[in-house]
Each structure stands twice: as C-alpha cells, then as structure tokens.
Design a protein around this motif. Structure first.
Motif, PDB file in Angstrom:
ATOM      1  N   ASN A  53       2.148 -10.292   6.093  1.00 38.55           N
ATOM      2  CA  ASN A  53       1.204 -11.273   5.565  1.00 38.55           C
ATOM      3  C   ASN A  53      -0.219 -10.988   6.027  1.00 38.55           C
ATOM      4  OD1 ASN A  53       2.931 -12.795   3.958  1.00 38.55           O
ATOM      5  ND2 ASN A  53       3.648 -13.977   5.693  1.00 38.55           N
ATOM      6  N   TRP A  57      -1.388  -8.716   2.363  1.00 40.99           N
ATOM      7  CA  TRP A  57      -1.749  -9.765   1.409  1.00 40.99           C
ATOM      8  C   TRP A  57      -3.197  -9.586   0.985  1.00 40.99           C
ATOM      9  CZ3 TRP A  57       0.292 -12.952  -1.840  1.00 40.99           C
ATOM     10  CH2 TRP A  57      -0.471 -13.989  -2.364  1.00 40.99           C
ATOM     11  N   TYR A  64       0.577  -9.140  -2.846  1.00 40.87           N
ATOM     12  CA  TYR A  64       0.730  -8.141  -1.797  1.00 40.87           C
ATOM     13  C   TYR A  64       0.404  -6.772  -2.389  1.00 40.87           C
ATOM     14  CZ  TYR A  64       3.168 -11.670   0.892  1.00 40.87           C
ATOM     15  OH  TYR A  64       3.481 -12.804   1.586  1.00 40.87           O
ATOM     16  N   PHE A  83       5.729  -7.263  -5.439  1.00 36.88           N
ATOM     17  CA  PHE A  83       6.592  -8.437  -5.567  1.00 36.88           C
ATOM     18  C   PHE A  83       7.835  -8.378  -4.679  1.00 36.88           C
ATOM     19  CE2 PHE A  83       4.033  -7.850  -9.307  1.00 36.88           C
ATOM     20  CZ  PHE A  83       3.386  -9.073  -9.354  1.00 36.88           C
ATOM     21  N   TYR A  86       8.483 -11.262  -2.192  1.00 37.76           N
ATOM     22  CA  TYR A  86       9.063 -12.468  -2.797  1.00 37.76           C
ATOM     23  C   TYR A  86      10.572 -12.319  -2.947  1.00 37.76           C
ATOM     24  CZ  TYR A  86       4.214 -13.412  -3.871  1.00 37.76           C
ATOM     25  OH  TYR A  86       2.863 -13.618  -3.768  1.00 37.76           O
ATOM     26  N   GLY A  91       7.692 -13.894   0.773  1.00 38.25           N
ATOM     27  CA  GLY A  91       6.454 -13.916  -0.001  1.00 38.25           C
ATOM     28  C   GLY A  91       6.023 -15.295  -0.447  1.00 38.25           C
ATOM     29  N   GLY A  92       6.958 -16.127  -0.860  1.00 43.95           N
ATOM     30  CA  GLY A  92       6.610 -17.447  -1.354  1.00 43.95           C
ATOM     31  C   GLY A  92       6.008 -18.339  -0.291  1.00 43.95           C
ATOM     32  N   ARG A  94       3.995 -17.549   2.001  1.00 48.07           N
ATOM     33  CA  ARG A  94       2.596 -17.188   2.194  1.00 48.07           C
ATOM     34  C   ARG A  94       1.688 -18.066   1.327  1.00 48.07           C
ATOM     35  NH1 ARG A  94      -1.658 -15.378   4.981  1.00 48.07           N
ATOM     36  NH2 ARG A  94      -3.116 -14.326   3.667  1.00 48.07           N
ATOM     37  N   ASN A  95       2.071 -18.257   0.102  1.00 52.95           N
ATOM     38  CA  ASN A  95       1.225 -19.001  -0.822  1.00 52.95           C
ATOM     39  C   ASN A  95       1.343 -20.498  -0.658  1.00 52.95           C
ATOM     40  OD1 ASN A  95       0.260 -16.642  -1.928  1.00 52.95           O
ATOM     41  ND2 ASN A  95       1.933 -16.511  -3.373  1.00 52.95           N
ATOM     42  N   CYS A 100       6.625 -18.397   7.754  1.00 55.21           N
ATOM     43  CA  CYS A 100       7.420 -17.337   7.125  1.00 55.21           C
ATOM     44  C   CYS A 100       8.868 -17.466   7.512  1.00 55.21           C
ATOM     45  CB  CYS A 100       6.901 -15.983   7.578  1.00 55.21           C
ATOM     46  SG  CYS A 100       5.256 -15.654   6.983  1.00 55.21           S
TER      47      CYS A 100
END
Length: 100
Positions: A53, A57, A64, A83, A86, A91-92, A94-95, A100
C-alpha cells in the motif's frame, strides 16, 4: 529465505499479491495442521500489505502499479497486475480506509 520474502524491490505487483496470499494460507494451514498458531505468517502478510500500500498505490490514478526500484517511480501503465491486490484480499481495504 522467508525473511527476504518481505522485500518488494524488483518484484511485480502480481508477485507481491501472490506472496501475500501464500502467507495468509500458510497461517491457516499451520493452525489446521496443529503446527502453531499462524501468527508469524499473519504478521508477514500484514507487513507485506502495508508495504504494498505504501509503495505500489498510485493515489492520482486510483490503482496499484508496478514500482521501478531503480528509478523509485511507479510505472505509467495500468495492467492486469494492478488488480492482483484486490484478488488476494487487501486491495479493497486501501480504498475504504480500513486496516489491511
């Protein structure tokens, strides 16, 4: 051998995601097989997710990207590897601003 697995330099995003997934699975297998509590593998996975991250990112692009360890810059290309985080499960977060 595994100490070096936390290194990100010279690795592509998809390889990093794969290593994260393996560490998560090793954690579960260790518990299922009665070989330990899995915490060491879980810590490695979380450390990897934090590094990914921080280094891979691209906030401006919202994805990423691969990191060129020689130049210290992110790739200008958005690829399927973008991707992978994710797919492996970090990954999800992070947003969403979650851990994490």
């Amino acid at each position: 051998m595994f100490e070096n697995a936390l290194q990100i330099r010279g690795r592509y995003a998809y390889e990093i995601g794969d290593l994260y997934l393996y560490e998560k699975l090793f954690s579960k297998y260790e518990v299922l097989l009665g070989l330990g509590d899995g915490n060491a593998w879980e810590r490695k996975a979380q450390a990897r997710a934090q590094k990914v991250n921080a280094l891979l990112w691209d906030n401006a692009a919202g994805v990423y990207k691969d990191h060129n360890y020689k130049t210290g810059k992110l790739s200008g290309v958005i690829s399927a590897a973008s991707f992978q985080p994710y797919f492996v499960g970090f990954g999800g977060a992070r947003n969403k601003g979650a851990d994490c």
